[in-house]
Scaffold this active site. Structure first.
Site, PDB file in Angstrom:
ATOM      1  CE1 TYR A 275       0.027   1.913   4.332  1.00 48.94           C
ATOM      2  CE2 TYR A 275       0.976  -0.286   4.463  1.00 48.94           C
ATOM      3  CZ  TYR A 275       0.777   0.967   5.004  1.00 48.94           C
ATOM      4  OH  TYR A 275       1.332   1.280   6.223  1.00 48.94           O
TER       5      TYR A 275
ATOM      6  CE  LYS B  12       2.955   3.372   3.117  1.00 49.15           C
ATOM      7  NZ  LYS B  12       3.304   3.633   4.528  1.00 49.15           N
TER       8      LYS B  12
ATOM      9  CD  GLU C  64       9.524   1.703  11.207  1.00 49.95           C
ATOM     10  OE1 GLU C  64       9.538   2.689  10.446  1.00 49.95           O
ATOM     11  OE2 GLU C  64       9.296   0.539  10.821  1.00 49.95           O
TER      12      GLU C  64
ATOM     13  CG  LEU D 245       7.867   2.387   5.360  1.00 49.96           C
ATOM     14  CD1 LEU D 245       8.205   1.481   4.186  1.00 49.96           C
ATOM     15  CD2 LEU D 245       6.363   2.497   5.530  1.00 49.96           C
TER      16      LEU D 245
END
Length: 278
Positions: free
Chosen positions: A32, A145, A177, A201
């Protein structure tokens, strides 16, 4: 009425249907992307398209549409929805086939979907938030992703259950993250963020902030940092496509710096907002 692009057609959201044998539904086998739209203009569109191509390549899905075709879809959706500011969500799964099989057929056709949701760009100085330090339990290809977000969801639920806005994740004491954001710290005027490796990411907002910092002559270091360095930081903030830049005032019960939006964070917020499409 929200309009959905689905496999070449535009349909009302309540009429958008896919097969129960779609591999996205059965296996979370898909990719996505999320693109912010300001004043009917996509922000960092080429970068989002490049990341989409990279993710599709990594999982072995042939890109079903070109960047220009995606731009045409976006233009049509913006016209139909009459939105000035929006978030474009697009998703590509490997497709559907019967019966369910871990190994997909070589001629399977991807399922392609996109839609817009209204977006209100942030204004004013954001209030510092509290985040929760949690162990990163996700897989080791966070650079893809993927729509497979169960680990992210569990971590998000755990952090919000304790009153935090977001988790800040670590692997053996190394900060990675958040569940849906990247993190930066500031120490002695130096901006530090984890490197863009397979453990994070690398967000397009993160990338843009690094450029803004360089333009502002802020010293930047992309390097791993520890939980101890996090607690000792002068400033901390998170970045994401929909939240832009949010200062972090507290990690668990530990206050970061003075708990307020620091000068480097404030400078980058101002520069980010000045860079948005007008």
């Amino acid at each position: 009425m929200s309009l959905i692009y689905l496999n070449g057609d535009y349909v009302p959201h309540e009429q958008a249907k896919i097969s129960v044998f779609d591999r996205g539904f059965l296996f979370a086998d898909g990719i996505y992307e999320v693109v912010p739209i300001y004043n009917r203009q996509p922000f960092m569109f080429d970068g989002h398209m490049q990341r989409l191509q990279n993710s599709l390549h990594e999982v072995g899905i042939t890109p079903p549409l070109s960047s220009n075709e995606w731009r045409s879809i976006l233009t049509h959706l913006l016209t139909e929805e009459a939105l000035d500011h929006a978030i474009l969500y697009l998703q590509i799964t490997r497709g559907s086939e019967f019966p369910r099989n871990h190994s997909p057929s070589p001629d399977i056709q991807p399922t392609v979907m996109a839609y817009l949701v209204p977006f209100t760009p942030p204004v004013g100085e954001p209030t510092p938030v509290r985040v929760e330090l949690l162990e990163d339990i996700r897989w080791l290809r966070c650079d893809i992703k993927s729509i497979s977000l169960l680990g992210n969801i569990l971590l998000k639920l755990q952090s919000t259950a304790g009153g935090a806005q977001e988790p800040i994740l670590h692997r053996a004491g190394r900060i990675t993250e958040g569940a849906s954001c990247n993190y930066f710290i500031v120490k002695d005027g130096v901006l530090i963020t984890p490197p863009a490796d397979s453990l994070i990411l690398a967000g397009l907002t993160r990338q843009h902030v690094l450029k803004l910092a360089a333009d502002a002559h802020i010293k930047v270091r992309e390097a791993a940092f520890s939980t101890a360095e996090l607690y000792a930081a002068d400033e901390c903030f998170m970045t994401s496509a929909t939240r832009e830049i949010i200062p972090v005032g507290q990690v668990g019960q530990e206050v970061i710096g003075n708990g307020q939006c620091g000068p480097v964070t404030r400078t980058l917020i101002e520069r980010f907002r000045a860079s948005r499409p007008r």
